[in-house]
Design a protein around this motif. Structure first.
Motif, mmCIF file in Angstrom:
data_model
loop_
_atom_site.group_PDB
_atom_site.id
_atom_site.type_symbol
_atom_site.label_atom_id
_atom_site.label_comp_id
_atom_site.label_asym_id
_atom_site.label_seq_id
_atom_site.Cartn_x
_atom_site.Cartn_y
_atom_site.Cartn_z
ATOM 1 N N ILE A 419 39.467 40.411 45.246
ATOM 2 C CA ILE A 419 40.270 39.933 44.118
ATOM 3 C C ILE A 419 39.361 39.392 43.017
ATOM 4 C CG2 ILE A 419 41.984 38.228 43.401
ATOM 5 C CD1 ILE A 419 43.140 38.406 46.259
ATOM 6 N N VAL A 423 39.444 41.084 39.247
ATOM 7 C CA VAL A 423 40.233 40.327 38.272
ATOM 8 C C VAL A 423 39.324 39.347 37.548
ATOM 9 C CG1 VAL A 423 42.198 38.772 37.941
ATOM 10 C CG2 VAL A 423 42.298 40.532 39.710
ATOM 11 N N ALA A 429 45.958 36.966 38.927
ATOM 12 C CA ALA A 429 45.881 37.994 39.961
ATOM 13 C C ALA A 429 47.282 38.269 40.498
ATOM 14 C CB ALA A 429 44.952 37.552 41.084
ATOM 15 N N LEU A 440 44.431 33.125 46.544
ATOM 16 C CA LEU A 440 44.079 32.822 45.160
ATOM 17 C C LEU A 440 43.099 31.660 45.070
ATOM 18 C CD1 LEU A 440 47.562 33.214 43.421
ATOM 19 C CD2 LEU A 440 45.606 34.752 43.258
ATOM 20 N N ARG A 445 41.293 32.395 41.420
ATOM 21 C CA ARG A 445 42.091 33.064 40.399
ATOM 22 C C ARG A 445 43.495 32.458 40.387
ATOM 23 N NH1 ARG A 445 37.676 34.248 39.579
ATOM 24 N NH2 ARG A 445 36.753 36.303 39.159
ATOM 25 N N TYR A 490 45.326 45.542 37.978
ATOM 26 C CA TYR A 490 45.355 45.682 39.438
ATOM 27 C C TYR A 490 46.520 44.882 40.018
ATOM 28 C CZ TYR A 490 40.559 47.398 38.892
ATOM 29 O OH TYR A 490 39.449 48.105 38.519
ATOM 30 N N ALA A 534 44.055 47.150 47.046
ATOM 31 C CA ALA A 534 44.036 47.003 45.593
ATOM 32 C C ALA A 534 44.600 48.266 44.968
ATOM 33 C CB ALA A 534 42.611 46.740 45.101
#
Length: 543
Positions: A419, A423, A429, A440, A445, A490, A534
């Motif tokens: 991720i 990102v 995200a 996260l 993110r 994404y 992803a």
């Protein structure tokens, strides 16, 4: 110095230390492991972790991400976690525990001053802890449900103290303090703050309806204008508090529409539980208590009203009016969600009312001593207290298997790295996965979806689906519009959601199926981690 005062101070200090020892969990992984095993952090992630993580990363609550529990509470807890060293589950738990201990310490001080009897205060504080912290509705651990902890109503004691002081002295400054505190309560958690507002208004109306108190409160038109000012003051205070927390977003209709969305769902009957649910679950004592609690409030109001009309009521006891109105207002939620944890979670006012009637009816020190010792004995022998991982750790349970399992299940190094690599730091995200919050946080993110988490977390070693927050047409339309309008490069989807969907998933959760179909149609796989795939936006005319 008077030996009796020294003795009382020693008792007061001992009670506060005892509260600390009873409620604080020295080893946070024990509590977090229990939360994971029983709830997979569903309540935490939806109510606290994801909104708090989004806020500390610059997103607005109820503008960029939904905050269905409250704004002030989420912001205070998330900032508190940051002060302790960084936003994570352990520090959030530490903040919640500290808030609970401070609340009960202040409640004990309030009881000592209000009831004017150390034994009564000792008795009632033990009963309060038992009712809220160690009841069958929150089995096996209260921290599974942060909305049932004192953090929900953390600001009610200052308001109640101001109303009690006004009942004693009829000084306008205490009405001003109660109005300001009620406004802050509305900004803290709106549902609990609204109950405070009803209590405040009920108290003012009660006084105005009786000539004796009306003469003291509003003798002329100017006095009535002052009362109207006090009654309306909580609203601008709430707006000011929200403005300081959210900025100019509070002046946009979208913010208010989003803020009241959970309330609209509640009024439409979403999540309604029948009144006989406790009987169905064989919680017979809870079912009886569910009827007894409002009876205590209502009969207290009837007796106070009668004594007031007969001019036999001590002025100070007018405080029972807002206290009972507050308790009944909090209890109204139980009518639609008739489960044990709902009415125990709001049991503090009824415990205070019981303390008042004990003060009136029991004069024997010996009886009070027996009751006080008995209340603490009942607390210490409660099965939930015995298995609570506090300083005493009475059960001596081996927590290592549970904590080890929790820590192993919450490691997402490879997925978080994927991720973070795809990102940009300033972007959100987009995840459709269990455990969105820890993913996260480890990827550093912020969330993309307004209704994050879209998926209710389920253990990743199980091939099952726990549910979704895309549970209405409005939420589905908003989620799809967010993907269409903002066009994230994404989208990360949990692998088991891209497999063959069981029939019950499509039947019970059509919203998340439509989201997945939309993503599959417009995105294609480009990378994968341990649990996530992803998906990248299709190009060359395939969008």
């Amino acid at each position: 110095m008077d030996k009796k005062k020294i003795f009382k101070w020693c008792v007061d200090g001992a009670i506060v230390l005892l509260l600390l020892a009873c409620l604080w969990v020295p080893e946070a992984p024990k509590a977090l492991g229990r939360v994971f095993v029983w709830d997979q952090f569903h309540s935490w992630d939806a109510l606290l972790i994801l909104p708090g993580w989004a806020y500390v990363h610059g997103q607005g609550l109820n503008t960029d991400i939904i905050s269905s529990w409250g704004l002030g509470a989420v912001i205070f807890i998330s900032r508190g976690a940051e002060v302790l060293g960084g936003f994570d589950y352990t520090r959030v738990l530490n903040v919640l525990m500290a808030m609970a201990i401070v609340y009960y310490a202040l409640l004990y001080v309030f009881l000592r001053v209000w009831l004017r009897h150390v034994l009564l205060a000792v008795l009632v504080i033990a009963l309060a802890v038992k009712v809220q912290f160690f009841n069958s509705g929150i089995s096996p651990l209260i921290w599974i449900f942060p909305q049932d902890t004192p953090a929900r109503h953390w600001l009610d004691l200052p308001v109640l103290w101001c109303l009690w002081q006004h009942a004693r002295r009829f000084s306008p400054k205490y009405l001003l303090g109660a109005a300001a505190g009620t406004g802050l309560g509305l900004a803290w958690v709106f549902s609990s703050g609204f109950c405070l507002l009803l209590a405040f208004w009920g108290y003012l109306i009660f006084l105005l309806m009786r000539p004796k108190y009306r003469q003291q409160l509003a003798r002329d038109f100017k006095g009535f204008r002052r009362i109207i000012f006090y009654g309306l003051l909580p609203l601008p205070v709430m707006l000011l508090a929200l403005f300081l927390m959210q900025g100019h977003a509070v002046f946009h209709p979208v913010f208010w529409a989003n803020t009241f969305e959970p309330m609209r769902s509640f009024l439409q009957g979403v999540g309604t539980v029948p009144i006989y649910r406790c009987l169905y679950d064989r919680h017979f004592f809870a079912y009886i208590a569910g009827f007894v609690i409002p009876v205590i409030y209502i009969w207290t109001l009837i007796i106070i009203t009668g004594l007031s009309d007969a001019e036999k009521l001590p002025q100070e006891d007018l405080f029972l009016v807002p206290l009972c109105v507050y308790g009944l207002s909090l209890y109204a939620h139980y009518l639609a969600h008739s489960t044990t944890n709902h009415y125990y979670a709001v049991g503090i006012p009824v415990v205070m009312v019981i303390g008042f009637w004990l003060r009136v009816s029991v004069k024997s020190l010996r009886i009070l001593l027996v009751l006080a010792l008995g209340s603490w004995a009942a607390l210490f022998t409660n099965v939930l207290f015995i298995y609570y991982p506090n300083v005493f750790d009475i059960s001596r349970m081996d927590w290592k298997p549970e904590t080890g399992f929790y820590q192993s299940q919450m490691r997402f190094d490879r997925d978080a790295a994927m991720i973070a690599g795809l990102v940009k730091p300033e972007e959100g995200a987009a995840l459709v996965s269990s455990f969105e919050a820890p993913l996260l946080i480890q990827a550093k993110r912020r969330p993309f979806f307004y209704y994050a988490p879209l998926v209710i977390s389920e253990r990743l070693d199980k091939n099952s689906f726990a549910g979704t927050n895309v549970d209405s047409q409005v939420r589905l339309d908003k989620t799809l519009a967010q993907i269409t309008d903002q066009k994230p490069e994404y989208i990360f989807i949990e692998k088991r959601l891209l497999g063959q969907w069981p029939p019950e998933l499509a039947q019970n959760y059509p919203g998340i199926i439509l989201v997945l179909r939309f993503v599959i149609e417009h995105y294609q796989p480009v990378d994968q981690g341990v649990y996530l795939i992803a998906m990248r936006k299709k190009r060359d005319g395939h969008e």
